[in-house]
Design an enzyme around this catalytic site. Structure first.
Site, short mmCIF file in Angstrom:
data_model
loop_
_atom_site.label_atom_id
_atom_site.label_comp_id
_atom_site.label_asym_id
_atom_site.label_seq_id
_atom_site.Cartn_x
_atom_site.Cartn_y
_atom_site.Cartn_z
CG ASP A 13 -11.08 9.90 -28.20
OD1 ASP A 13 -11.69 9.46 -29.18
OD2 ASP A 13 -11.21 11.06 -27.79
CE LYS A 16 -15.43 3.72 -26.80
NZ LYS A 16 -14.53 4.82 -26.39
N GLY A 40 -15.06 7.79 -33.36
CA GLY A 40 -14.05 7.44 -34.35
C GLY A 40 -13.25 6.27 -33.83
CG HIS A 41 -14.25 2.64 -33.08
ND1 HIS A 41 -15.29 1.76 -33.08
CD2 HIS A 41 -14.28 3.27 -31.91
CE1 HIS A 41 -15.94 1.88 -31.93
NE2 HIS A 41 -15.34 2.79 -31.21
CG ASP A 332 2.70 2.03 -26.26
OD1 ASP A 332 1.56 1.82 -25.80
OD2 ASP A 332 2.90 2.56 -27.37
P1 IMP Z 1 -21.21 15.51 -29.41
O1 IMP Z 1 -21.25 14.05 -29.06
O2 IMP Z 1 -20.74 15.76 -30.83
O3 IMP Z 1 -22.50 16.20 -29.11
O4 IMP Z 1 -20.11 16.20 -28.46
C1 IMP Z 1 -20.28 16.30 -27.07
C2 IMP Z 1 -18.94 16.12 -26.35
O5 IMP Z 1 -18.52 14.77 -26.51
C3 IMP Z 1 -17.80 16.98 -26.90
O6 IMP Z 1 -16.93 17.34 -25.83
C4 IMP Z 1 -17.09 16.04 -27.85
O7 IMP Z 1 -15.75 16.42 -28.06
C5 IMP Z 1 -17.22 14.74 -27.09
N1 IMP Z 1 -17.15 13.56 -27.96
C6 IMP Z 1 -18.10 13.09 -28.78
N2 IMP Z 1 -17.70 11.96 -29.38
C7 IMP Z 1 -16.48 11.69 -28.91
C8 IMP Z 1 -15.56 10.62 -29.12
O8 IMP Z 1 -15.78 9.68 -29.88
N3 IMP Z 1 -14.40 10.71 -28.43
C9 IMP Z 1 -14.11 11.70 -27.55
N4 IMP Z 1 -14.94 12.72 -27.33
C10 IMP Z 1 -16.12 12.71 -27.99
#
Ligand code: IMP
Length: 433
Positions: A13, A16, A40-41, A332
């Site tokens: 997050d 990117k 998520g972008h 910001d």
């Molecule tokens: P998983 O990738 O769904 O298996 O989750 C494993 C860990 O990565 C968890 O703590 C999620 O919250 C974190 N996580 C997975 N994808 C993202 C992302 O795009 N942004 C931030 N945290 C993520």
């Protein structure tokens, strides 16, 4: 001709999507190299907000070929839904290509991820429940189904028949969850193949041809270094390699074909899900960072945990990614905080520790040692040059560069495309020149 890697230096997050969107004008191919629809972008273009989970954000530019590389795990339901959403909003996806070698996230992977998290007696990992871990597990265990298999119905049936029985034994026997119906799944999966037939291909050949033709490309990572399976805070990590090294295996590009690594960071720390975040703030400042920074997950809507910038993992991330320069996002959001802090070391069991990584057990006990900076009150949203930034802001940036060991080449001061400053000088990001 070379490629640029865009990777996250923190816990994901970092923004990117905005980096890809910004550099997209100078490239013709964007390859996503790992992760799945756990990512998520959010990209803001004028009044429009696009939320993408799987398709590289380069799709928003007509001249770009967006590629989902072999290192990605693909949930075809999500992919088809995202393609339909984009089509409805007037964005073409005809150029999109998906690696035949990318693994499929099957409904039983999602069911297992959900069941395991629900049954965890230690609180679990806090996954996104998108089936990421089980799908990568099957890939390593060589019982996965690949996107190319969707185009071969006989093979697909054999692959599914070989695993569904075992998955159901687990789902029903270990977790008391509902079983998956093999026939219904097979029918659906054949349908995915039919709908995606013109997209599924050997993307490594495509990528290599583009490089040989002198085209420039971005290799786009998801999540961040601290969530890396090998270099993150295991077991509180995702199941792939967001680090720049993962860009090679995950996209089919060789190490010497990469000439730039743009490391993305936010001006503070956030983490979603379980696991240590030593600088986490549970006070009014933490509330400010989460609320003003709108720190809620694009995929799950979960509230992100927030805290001060932590230089310990950042310095490490610059090294393991060989980040040639930094994009500093959300500066910001710090506006209005009278004092800013940066973690420069930890105190663990009375000892001063200034190296990373640390075992998770120690990280959980780590007390941050901070350096303090004056804050600023000026609204930065309209600032368009470094010289216009308040001197306190420039001091904060200089401390990051010095302590992280890499120059800042891009600064973002808001979600819009134009709320970005490219730093003058001999910076390594060629496309930002
Ligand atoms: P998983 O990738 O769904 O298996 O989750 C494993 C860990 O990565 C968890 O703590 C999620 O919250 C974190 N996580 C997975 N994808 C993202 C992302 O795009 N942004 C931030 N945290 C993520």
């Amino acid at each position: 001709m070379p490629a640029t890697v865009i990777c996250g230096l923190q816990w994901g997050d970092e923004g990117k999507g905005k980096a890809t969107d910004l550099l997209a004008a100078a490239v013709s191919v964007v390859v996503r190299y790992q992760g799945g629809d756990n990512a998520g972008h959010t990209v803001v273009v004028g009044d429009e907000v696009f939320k993408l989970h799987l398709i590289p954000s380069g799709v928003l530019h007509e001249h770009i070929t967006p590629i989902i590389g072999p290192g990605v795990v693909v949930n075809p339901r999500t992919l088809l839904a995202e393609m339909a959403m984009l089509k409805k909003r007037g964005i073409a996806t005809d150029k999109l290509r998906v690696s035949a070698a990318a693994h499929v996230i099957m409904p039983y992977h999602v069911a297992l991820d959900t069941a395991r998290e629900g049954a965890a007696t230690d609180g679990g990992i806090g996954t996104t429940k998108r089936g990421i871990g089980p799908a990568y597990g099957d890939r390593a265990g060589r019982v996965g189904v690949r996107m190319g298999d969707l185009l071969e119905p006989d093979l697909l049936r054999r692959r599914l028949a070989a695993v569904v029985e075992e998955k159901n034994a687990l789902l029903v026997g270990a977790y008391g969850a509902a079983p998956v119906d093999l026939e219904a799944l097979y029918e659906e999966a054949v349908g995915w193949g039919e709908q995606l037939a013109d997209k599924i291909t050997d993307t490594t050949a495509l990528v290599q041809r583009a490089l040989a033709d002198g085209e420039h490309m971005l290799l786009e990572g998801a999540q961040g270094t601290m969530l890396d399976l090998d270099h993150g805070t295991y077991p509180y990590v995702t199941s792939s390699n967001p680090v720049a090294g993962g860009a090679c295996t995950g996209s089919g590009v060789g190490p010497l074909q990469i000439d730039e690594v743009l490391g993305i960071l936010k001006a503070y720390s956030t983490r979603v899900g379980a696991g240590p975040l030593p600088t986490e703030l549970k006070d009014a400042v933490g509330e400010h960072l989460t609320e003003v920074g709108r720190e809620y997950g694009t995929t799950t809507g979960r509230r992100r945990r927030s805290g001060w910038l932590d230089l310990m993992p950042l310095r490490f991330a610059v090294q393991v990614n060989s980040a040639s320069s930094l994009m500093l996002n959300k500066l910001d959001i710090l506006t209005g905080l009278p004092q800013l802090k940066m973690c420069v070391a930890y105190r663990v069991d009375g000892r001063l520790v200034d190296s990373w990584p640390l075992p998770v057990a120690q990280l959980e006990r780590a007390e941050p040692v901070y350096e303090t900076f004056d804050g600023w009150t000026e609204d930065l949203g309209g600032v368009r040059s470094i010289a216009e930034l308040p001197k306190q802001t420039r001091r904060y940036m200089a401390a990051i560069e010095e302590r992280a060991g890499a120059p800042i080449s891009v600064v973002s001061l808001g979600p819009e495309r134009n709320q970005t400053i490219r730093v003058d000088g001999p910076r390594p990001v060629r496309s930002a020149a």
